[in-house]
Each structure stands twice: as C-alpha cells, then as structure tokens.
Design a protein around this motif. Structure first.
Motif, mmCIF file in Angstrom:
data_model
loop_
_atom_site.group_PDB
_atom_site.id
_atom_site.type_symbol
_atom_site.label_atom_id
_atom_site.label_comp_id
_atom_site.label_asym_id
_atom_site.label_seq_id
_atom_site.Cartn_x
_atom_site.Cartn_y
_atom_site.Cartn_z
ATOM 1 N N CYS A 54 12.033 -0.761 0.673
ATOM 2 C CA CYS A 54 11.226 0.191 1.450
ATOM 3 C C CYS A 54 12.040 0.740 2.620
ATOM 4 N N GLU A 78 0.839 -1.192 0.000
ATOM 5 C CA GLU A 78 0.000 0.000 0.000
ATOM 6 C C GLU A 78 0.874 1.242 0.000
ATOM 7 N N VAL A 102 1.810 4.958 0.870
ATOM 8 C CA VAL A 102 1.549 5.805 2.027
ATOM 9 C C VAL A 102 1.855 7.247 1.645
ATOM 10 N N ARG A 103 0.978 8.138 2.031
ATOM 11 C CA ARG A 103 1.138 9.567 1.740
ATOM 12 C C ARG A 103 1.346 9.824 0.250
#
Length: 117
Positions: free
Chosen positions: A95, A48, A50-51
């Motif tokens: 990540c 997912e 984010v921001r």
C-alpha cells in the motif's frame, strides 16, 4: 545487540518500484483474488478500498518486495531463512509503495513499527 550498516548509502528511491507493483513482481501479479482473500482471511487482515481503488495484494515473501537485497538478508539473519513478513507488513508495504496513505491497527508485537519504516 545487532547493528547493520547500510552497504550502499547512495541508494536512491528510484531503485524501488513505485506504482504498478503487480507488473514489477510477476508472482504478485499471478496471485488470484481467491488466493489473496484466503491469505487475508487466514491472517486476520481487513483492508478497505479507498476512492474505489482495490488495495494492492499483500507481499507474502521478502522476495516479492522491491526492497534492496540486504533487507531480506537482515531478516534471514535476525529470524530464519524461512522468514516472511508479518501480516501487517505484508499488507502495509505494498500500500505504501503504491503511494497510498495507510492506517494500520494491530496488536503489540505484530510488526507495525517495521511496517512503517
């Protein structure tokens, strides 16, 4: 038992690639969105954003990481010369190296512990 002594205890964080992973790793940068999505689908990876930031592309080989060479050597000693990161590692490492907070959910034995080391 296997024990590996770090060959260069003075290794500094600056030797790793932080931030723009695709610029530092031409193979990673050249991988298309379709190739990335196919890899994630094949390995059951759901990520997912984010921001509003798209997650980094997964590492599909140890050579794509910015880890010291001994990491790949140890993986080859422990597994095979064809060793590749487990799917959770493939997505978590870029990540984390990009400076993101990560929550990973995967089955027992899937490589989560090494993904977070």
């Amino acid at each position: 038992d296997f024990y590996y002594e770090h060959p260069a205890p003075s290794l500094q964080c600056e030797e790793f690639c932080w931030g723009n992973l695709e610029a530092a790793h031409p193979v990673l940068g050249a991988r298309t969105v379709d190739e990335v999505e196919a890899y994630r689908l094949e390995h059951g990876i759901s990520v997912e954003a984010v921001r509003g930031r798209a997650p980094p592309k997964p590492f599909q080989a140890f050579s794509e990481t910015s880890f010291p060479a001994f990491v790949e050597e140890v993986a080859h000693e422990l597994f095979t010369t064809d060793a590749v990161p487990f799917p959770v590692q493939a997505q978590v490492w870029p990540c984390a190296l990009a400076g993101a907070d990560v929550v990973a959910v995967a089955p027992t034995g899937s490589g989560k512990t090494l993904a977070f080391l």
